[in-house]
Write an enzyme that holds these catalytic residues in place. Structure first.
Site, PDB file in Angstrom:
ATOM      1  N   HIS A 165      82.812   9.308  31.407  1.00  0.00           N
ATOM      2  CA  HIS A 165      83.150  10.725  31.284  1.00  0.00           C
ATOM      3  C   HIS A 165      82.144  11.571  32.044  1.00  0.00           C
ATOM      4  CE1 HIS A 165      80.065  12.485  28.540  1.00  0.00           C
ATOM      5  NE2 HIS A 165      79.894  11.227  28.191  1.00  0.00           N
ATOM      6  N   CYS A 166      82.566  12.794  32.413  1.00  0.00           N
ATOM      7  CA  CYS A 166      81.648  13.761  33.002  1.00  0.00           C
ATOM      8  C   CYS A 166      81.606  14.962  32.069  1.00  0.00           C
ATOM      9  CB  CYS A 166      82.077  14.145  34.416  1.00  0.00           C
ATOM     10  SG  CYS A 166      83.695  14.926  34.506  1.00  0.00           S
ATOM     11  N   MET A 167      81.330  16.139  32.584  1.00  0.00           N
ATOM     12  CA  MET A 167      81.158  17.309  31.724  1.00  0.00           C
ATOM     13  C   MET A 167      82.462  17.768  31.083  1.00  0.00           C
ATOM     14  SD  MET A 167      78.868  19.391  30.631  1.00  0.00           S
ATOM     15  CE  MET A 167      78.751  20.991  29.821  1.00  0.00           C
ATOM     16  N   ARG A 172      85.766  15.767  31.672  1.00  0.00           N
ATOM     17  CA  ARG A 172      86.882  14.850  31.839  1.00  0.00           C
ATOM     18  C   ARG A 172      86.557  13.431  31.401  1.00  0.00           C
ATOM     19  NH1 ARG A 172      87.264  16.538  38.244  1.00  0.00           N
ATOM     20  NH2 ARG A 172      86.404  18.610  37.884  1.00  0.00           N
ATOM     21  N   VAL A 208      84.058  16.954  25.525  1.00  0.00           N
ATOM     22  CA  VAL A 208      84.454  15.648  26.046  1.00  0.00           C
ATOM     23  C   VAL A 208      83.540  14.524  25.561  1.00  0.00           C
ATOM     24  CG1 VAL A 208      83.120  15.863  28.181  1.00  0.00           C
ATOM     25  CG2 VAL A 208      85.144  14.398  28.130  1.00  0.00           C
TER      26      VAL A 208
END
Length: 653
Positions: A26-28, A30, A70
């Site tokens: 995951h990123c910030m 998504r 997320v």
């Protein structure tokens, strides 16, 4: 009960189950999935999940947009699914397994050449300018050029070769460096290997065709001799040498004890790589070139020369991308000596024109895309002046269809040229000035072929691009209403700036040009999936708090983003750069922690813009309103130059 228990269960089922997940990270904002079979993911149903804001596929990854929460969603998902998340780099590597061979090759070429594009564009313009002032005989009945008549222009012509030679003759140095950078090995070893390929001790690669075999210098080892040939301008030999070095270094790093690795690894990697480059890689490269040259010569001299011309015109641009096009100089020389002219050179000039015409169409299609125009315009100019690398690697290969359209136009023009017997006096200027090299009796025929090389690629690229390019790629993603109010914003900019000290709202997080969020080169932001906001093209390197707030969330492992909550409940997302999560934190320093209380102007993130650009990412920084809280009448302000912590960029009541 977990916060997202129901959503997590639905997503796992709709994405194809645990067995369909090859990797997840995951990123910030998504979740990033690498799926075994992407077709099993039910996109429409996934987008109906309450916590999901959207989905899209990019670079082999299926991305599910969640938002600021997320990390919580990710932890619940991996826990429920019983799978381990992986690093961003691992997910990116796994994603490549979903790409076909052509996509992998194009992707690798793109990653290798992306850092070289600025130098190629600069070198192309310089060589084009040298052609104009020193190669085209404008004066005295076509016998003298500007450089022949004026010492100033002769001096300029000679001086500019210093840069031109560095860019194109010494290109292997940049290629090997870029490969080591991409593969994460020691870059200085790549630079040294590249320098050994173009050392002045060697016979210049461009002179090999004119040098008798008996006069080629050799290294004599007693039991064997090795030709001392340089590989100036060669791409394949340099790439092969670079990968030899990379895999040797990785091998010795893996098997060498740490205590002696500083000595053993560089020596055992570089020395064998140099030997292999000059004894295996180089000779193979030249043999490939010789084989291509023989086919070209035989095809031109046959009864089916016009058909061969079509094939040559079609494939010449891809051959340029390999660096093997330099071997055509040998064929041209032979044709000139034998037949007092060459049929080959006119086709090369026409291929230059055709690829330049594709870029011209892209430039018109993307006239509102400032970032694209920074590459399109100089690439088009240099291509029309006979240097195609900036156009090929910077524009046409990136989008693919302009390359193909240019190839089609080049093929038709080449058949007209060869079919009508057009001949050049010698190797000369490429591109539009190439007509200077044509024998006067063939001017009309060549002009017809030139017209085809201009009109066909331009028309095809424009038609295909009109349908294929997205509004974002064309720079027209702004809504009509946004366009209508932009003039009003610009007109009131001065008033807004004067009132920034008392105006209620969110201040700029960086100094720089404020642009509408619709112009950001990322669909998640430009389509406002995460929320409305603004973006800043930064002129400084420290992100500051836009208001008194609490740090709600941070990306501690990458440092490229954070979330804030204001006193009125408004939630903000700050994201530095586009796709910078792939950098793994290199070039970023996170200055706050989750839960910190900050005041307007407090430093949040420090970043290195040069590292971001070197990694191939824009530095555009987003400020997004992900939650309105109790704020009313929220308005985004763009179209001005902001000062960090002073200029209001988002106002509210």
């Amino acid at each position: 009960m977990a916060k997202y228990e129901n959503d997590v269960k639905q997503l796992l089922t709709l994405i194809g189950g645990k067995e369909n997940i090859q990797a997840v990270s995951h990123c910030m904002t998504r979740m990033r999935f690498v799926l075994v079979d992407p077709k099993k993911a039910d996109e429409k149903a996934i987008e109906e999940i309450p916590s999901v804001k959207g989905t899209f596929t990019q670079a082999g990854q299926y991305q599910v947009i969640i938002g600021n929460d997320v990390s919580v969603f990710y932890n619940e998902f991996t826990s429920y699914a019983g799978i381990e998340g992986v690093s961003k780099d691992a997910a990116k590597a796994a994603a490549k397994t979903n790409q076909n061979l052509a996509q992998k090759i194009m992707g690798a070429l793109g990653e290798i050449f992306a850092p070289l594009i600025p130098a190629l564009i600069c070198g192309g313009l310089i060589l084009g300018f040298r052609n104009v002032i020193g190669e085209i005989n404008f004066f005295n009945n076509g016998k003298q050029s500007l450089a022949d008549l004026y010492p100033f222009w002769q001096g300029t012509y000679d001086f500019l070769w210093l840069i031109g030679e560095a860019v194109f003759h010494l290109l292997p140095v940049g290629i090997v460096w870029s490969i080591t950078k991409k593969m994460g090995t020691t870059q200085i070893l790549g630079i040294i290997l590249g320098l050994t390929l173009v050392s002045p001790q060697l016979l210049n690669g461009f002179s090999v065709a004119d040098t008798p075999a008996s006069e080629i210098p050799v290294w004599d080892f007693g039991f064997a001799q090795v030709d001392m040939i340089g590989y100036q301008g060669q791409v394949i030999a340099a790439m092969m040498a670079g990968f030899v070095l990379v895999y040797l270094e990785k091998f010795f790093k893996k098997h060498c004890p740490e205590v002696v690795s500083m000595i053993v690894v560089p020596f055992c990697s570089l020395v064998p790589a140099v030997i292999i480059a000059h004894t295996v890689v180089g000779p193979i490269g030249w043999k490939i070139g010789d084989a291509i040259a023989s086919v070209v010569y035989g095809g031109l001299m046959s009864d089916f020369g016009w058909l061969f011309a079509g094939v040559f015109g079609l494939l010449y641009a891809p051959v340029v991308m390999t660096g093997l096009h330099h071997m055509t100089n040998a064929i041209d020389t032979q044709l000139v000596n034998t037949y007092d002219g060459t049929i080959l050179w006119p086709m090369i000039a026409l291929s230059n024109i055709a690829q330049g015409s594709s870029v011209l169409a892209m430039s018109i299609l993307q006239k509102k895309n400032e970032r694209a125009q920074q590459v399109n315009i100089p690439a088009c100019i240099s291509c029309y002046l006979g240097v195609t690398e900036p156009a090929l690697f910077g524009v046409n290969l990136k989008y693919v269809f302009p390359l193909i359209c240019g190839m089609i136009g080049s093929a038709i023009a080449a058949m007209i040229s060869v079919g009508s017997g057009v001949m050049a006096l010698s190797i000369g200027v490429g591109g539009l000035p190439g007509i200077i090299s044509i024998k006067p009796e063939f001017y009309v025929q060549f002009l017809i072929a030139m017209a085809v090389a201009i009109v066909v690629p331009f028309t095809l690229t424009f038609i295909v691009g009109s349908r294929k390019l997205s509004a974002k790629e064309r720079g027209t993603a702004k809504s009509e209403s946004k366009t209508e109010v932009k003039a009003e914003k610009i007109e009131t900019e001065q008033i807004e700036t004067e009132n920034t000290e008392t105006e209620k709202g969110v201040k700029a997080i960086l100094s720089g040009k404020v642009i509408p969020i619709e112009e950001v080169d990322d669909n998640v932001f430009s389509q406002k999936i995460m929320g409305d906001g603004v973006a800043i093209e930064p002129t400084d390197t420290t992100v500051v708090a836009p208001s008194d707030a609490e740090v709600a969330i941070v990306m501690a492992d990458t440092g490229h983003a954070c979330g804030l909550t204001l006193g009125n409940g408004m939630e903000l997302l700050i994201h530095v750069g586009i796709d910078t999560v792939d950098m793994g934190g290199d070039g970023f320093e996170l200055l706050v922690s989750q839960g910190d209380k900050v005041s307007a102007g407090t430093p949040l993130i420090r970043f290195d813009p040069e590292k971001i650009r070197a990694a191939g990412h824009p530095t555009t920084t987003m400020l997004i309103v992900t939650g309105e809280g109790s704020a009313k009448n929220i308005k985004m302000k763009a179209g001005m130059t902001a000062e960090a912590a002073k200029t209001t960029v988002i106002s509210f009541e």
